[in-house]
Design a protein around this motif. Structure first.
Motif, mmCIF file in Angstrom:
data_model
loop_
_atom_site.group_PDB
_atom_site.id
_atom_site.type_symbol
_atom_site.label_atom_id
_atom_site.label_comp_id
_atom_site.label_asym_id
_atom_site.label_seq_id
_atom_site.Cartn_x
_atom_site.Cartn_y
_atom_site.Cartn_z
ATOM 1 N N LYS A 186 0.861 -1.184 0.000
ATOM 2 C CA LYS A 186 0.000 0.000 0.000
ATOM 3 C C LYS A 186 0.893 1.227 0.000
ATOM 4 C CE LYS A 186 -3.570 2.488 2.571
ATOM 5 N NZ LYS A 186 -4.423 2.536 3.780
ATOM 6 N N PRO A 187 0.757 2.117 -0.977
ATOM 7 C CA PRO A 187 1.623 3.300 -1.025
ATOM 8 C C PRO A 187 1.491 4.166 0.235
ATOM 9 C CG PRO A 187 0.457 3.021 -3.092
ATOM 10 C CD PRO A 187 -0.153 2.052 -2.121
ATOM 11 N N THR A 188 2.610 4.448 0.847
ATOM 12 C CA THR A 188 2.637 5.394 1.976
ATOM 13 C C THR A 188 3.790 6.359 1.745
ATOM 14 O OG1 THR A 188 3.926 3.769 3.249
ATOM 15 C CG2 THR A 188 1.552 3.827 3.641
ATOM 16 N N GLY A 189 4.984 5.929 2.041
ATOM 17 C CA GLY A 189 6.175 6.694 1.695
ATOM 18 C C GLY A 189 6.292 8.036 2.386
ATOM 19 N N SER A 190 7.238 8.824 1.878
ATOM 20 C CA SER A 190 7.580 10.093 2.508
ATOM 21 C C SER A 190 6.458 11.113 2.425
ATOM 22 C CB SER A 190 8.853 10.659 1.879
ATOM 23 O OG SER A 190 9.945 9.787 2.082
ATOM 24 N N THR A 191 5.678 11.072 1.346
ATOM 25 C CA THR A 191 4.591 12.045 1.222
ATOM 26 C C THR A 191 3.619 11.929 2.383
ATOM 27 O OG1 THR A 191 4.750 12.045 -1.191
ATOM 28 C CG2 THR A 191 2.700 12.860 -0.228
ATOM 29 N N SER A 192 3.206 10.716 2.702
ATOM 30 C CA SER A 192 2.212 10.536 3.765
ATOM 31 C C SER A 192 2.774 10.878 5.127
ATOM 32 C CB SER A 192 1.682 9.105 3.764
ATOM 33 O OG SER A 192 2.703 8.194 4.089
ATOM 34 N N MET A 193 4.103 10.837 5.283
ATOM 35 C CA MET A 193 4.720 11.167 6.561
ATOM 36 C C MET A 193 5.018 12.648 6.706
ATOM 37 S SD MET A 193 7.324 7.917 6.974
ATOM 38 C CE MET A 193 7.581 8.177 8.726
ATOM 39 N N SER A 194 4.853 13.401 5.613
ATOM 40 C CA SER A 194 5.155 14.831 5.644
ATOM 41 C C SER A 194 3.979 15.623 6.207
ATOM 42 C CB SER A 194 5.465 15.328 4.224
ATOM 43 O OG SER A 194 4.270 15.403 3.459
ATOM 44 N N SER A 195 4.192 16.914 6.376
ATOM 45 C CA SER A 195 3.103 17.797 6.792
ATOM 46 C C SER A 195 2.095 17.996 5.672
ATOM 47 C CB SER A 195 3.662 19.159 7.218
ATOM 48 O OG SER A 195 4.251 19.811 6.111
ATOM 49 N N GLY A 196 2.535 17.760 4.431
ATOM 50 C CA GLY A 196 1.659 17.976 3.286
ATOM 51 C C GLY A 196 1.607 19.413 2.818
ATOM 52 N N PHE A 197 2.523 20.270 3.283
ATOM 53 C CA PHE A 197 2.502 21.686 2.943
ATOM 54 C C PHE A 197 3.437 21.951 1.761
ATOM 55 C CE2 PHE A 197 1.659 22.654 7.718
ATOM 56 C CZ PHE A 197 0.396 22.091 7.593
ATOM 57 N N ILE A 198 2.924 22.677 0.764
ATOM 58 C CA ILE A 198 3.641 22.905 -0.490
ATOM 59 C C ILE A 198 3.762 24.402 -0.743
ATOM 60 C CG2 ILE A 198 3.687 22.402 -2.953
ATOM 61 C CD1 ILE A 198 1.388 20.274 -2.130
ATOM 62 N N PRO A 199 4.960 24.949 -0.807
ATOM 63 C CA PRO A 199 5.108 26.367 -1.123
ATOM 64 C C PRO A 199 4.966 26.597 -2.620
ATOM 65 C CG PRO A 199 7.266 25.396 -0.766
ATOM 66 C CD PRO A 199 6.261 24.306 -0.522
#
Length: 463
Positions: free
Chosen positions: A49-62
């Motif tokens: 199941k895809p998780t990876g670094s994206t799911s562990m991040s805050s999800g904030f994109i400048p």
């Protein structure tokens, strides 16, 4: 074992126009772009199941110059202003062409994700992240990386993107001029060969590879890695074998506020709103506004490699807008005390030392004197009871060095030649943070993931 293999050894079971390694933000954005351009695309994800670094991040994109910024009254942001902020943080040590490419692409990428794939964006405007000169941090309404990944996965499914899970790419087939395909190892140990016309590396960095971390980031050798264990540096190892230009392997994002031992990210917004960090002696040890990435090294340098975030009820209530903070509350990581002495007992520091620290901080907030560490306290009120604290440590979040790419996201060779059908983005590519921890500007990880995925997905078609 990752390897570069001769094309003559490939016995293809299937062929696609574009193969993408990694189903995080970079890989899914690239897939959406490539499918939109008419390509037959397959995303290869090593996890079930895809998780990876994206799911562990805050999800904030400048991102700059978006209509979402204009909706909150931020009218004067531009890609050039954003690029200047990136370079100011790196002390002009990031590649200027790469900085220009991602700062120009990220705004259109987010608007395209909204218009073509239904992603909703809000702009966080209640405080400025360190190093940003205006409000440009975008997020999905849930304000988590897991929600961002889920929304991208939903969009990919709706667009007909094929994602193969449990598909660990363990080798690239090449004829020295072009990538011809990949070797896939399944969870049961079986192998498949997939031919492709273009390949996009979206498989993140090497933070999960302890040997590479010790070699390139010795100051964090043995530190906690708050990232996906699958980030073993495959892209870097393939790049070395191919003769690719690899830069800034000593660059990375750290974080000085990971709840210990709960391993829950505590938003740096607490510091920006007036909180402080103290060590086991009850003393401040740094400028908490310099940046949360480099703060990881400063926290790890303290006795027992931890610190306490100390703040008051006003900041505690503000922080509850962040899901991670609410998770920390539920986990029992947050301490509360009605008085300074009670807080000192709870966190086992000398009450006189903690009192002296808070008294000195209050004076600075009143405009009396100059902070020895260079922080300006005058924009926030003094801390007052009831007080709160959370024990934190420093951690490695993700590496920022990797394969150098051009403005079309082609991987470049040591001689500067572009590999015609090999692309990279996100943690697989060299980022825009320069050669060390101090160059990381808030959001740089998802910036290059989405911007380079957007660029690579488009340019990979027809190669």
């Amino acid at each position: 074992m990752s390897a570069v293999l001769p094309a003559s050894a490939m016995q293809a079971d299937a062929e696609v126009d574009v193969a993408i390694i990694g189903a995080g933000a970079c890989g899914l954005v690239a897939a959406l772009r490539a499918v939109e351009a008419g390509a037959d695309v397959l995303v290869l994800e090593r996890d079930v199941k895809p998780t990876g670094s994206t799911s562990m991040s805050s999800g904030f994109i400048p991102a700059s110059a978006t209509r979402f910024q204009r909706a909150i009254g931020t009218e004067d942001d531009t890609p050039a202003r954003f690029a200047a902020d990136i370079q100011a943080k790196t002390k002009n040590r990031a590649d200027p062409g790469l900085v220009a490419s991602v700062s120009e692409a990220i705004g259109p990428a987010l608007e395209w994700l909204a218009d073509s794939h239904g992603l909703e964006w809000i702009v966080l405007d209640d405080f400025l992240y360190p190093g940003h000169s205006c409000h440009r941090m975008h997020a999905v309404p849930e304000k988590t990386g897991a929600a961002l990944l889920q929304r991208l996965a939903t969009a990919a499914e709706a667009a007909g993107v094929m994602v193969a899970t449990g598909a660990h790419v363990t080798g690239l087939f090449t004829d020295e001029e072009r990538i011809r395909g990949v070797r896939i190892t399944r969870t049961d140990g079986s192998e498949e060969h997939l031919a492709c016309k273009s390949l996009i590396l979206a498989c993140n960095g090497y933070g999960g590879n302890a040997d590479l971390v010790a070699r390139h980031i010795p100051e964090l050798d043995g530190a906690h890695y708050y990232g996906h264990a699958g980030n073993q540096g495959d892209a870097v190892l393939w790049g070395q074998a191919l003769g690719a230009d690899i830069r800034d392997l000593s660059g990375y994002q750290g974080h000085g506020s990971l709840a210990h031992p709960h391993q829950i990210l505590i938003s740096w917004a607490l510091m920006m709103e007036g909180g402080i960090q103290v060590n086991a002696a009850g003393q401040r040890f740094s400028n908490e506004h310099a940046g949360y990435s480099e703060q990881a090294v400063k926290v790890l340098a303290q006795p027992s490699r931890f610190a306490w975030n100390v703040y008051d009820q006003r900041i505690h209530e503000f922080a509850q807008a962040f899901p991670d903070y609410r998770d920390a509350m539920e986990a029992g990581a947050i301490r509360r005390a009605d008085s300074l002495d009670e807080l000192a007992r709870q966190i086992d520091v000398d009450p006189r030392a903690l009192s002296d620290t808070l008294r000195a901080t209050a004076a600075l907030q009143a405009g009396e004197g100059v902070d020895e560490f260079g922080r300006d306290f005058t924009a926030t009120p003094a801390l007052k009871a009831p007080l709160h604290a959370v024990k934190v440590t420093g951690a490695l979040f993700h590496t920022q060095g990797g394969l150098m790419v051009d403005g079309e996201a082609h991987v470049l060779s040591n001689s500067g030649r572009a590999f015609p059908n090999l692309f990279a983005g996100g943690g697989a590519a060299c980022g825009v943070s320069g050669p060390d921890v101090s160059g990381y500007l808030s959001g740089n990880g998802l910036l290059t993931a989405i911007a380079l995925g957007y660029i690579a997905g488009h340019n990979s078609v027809g190669r």
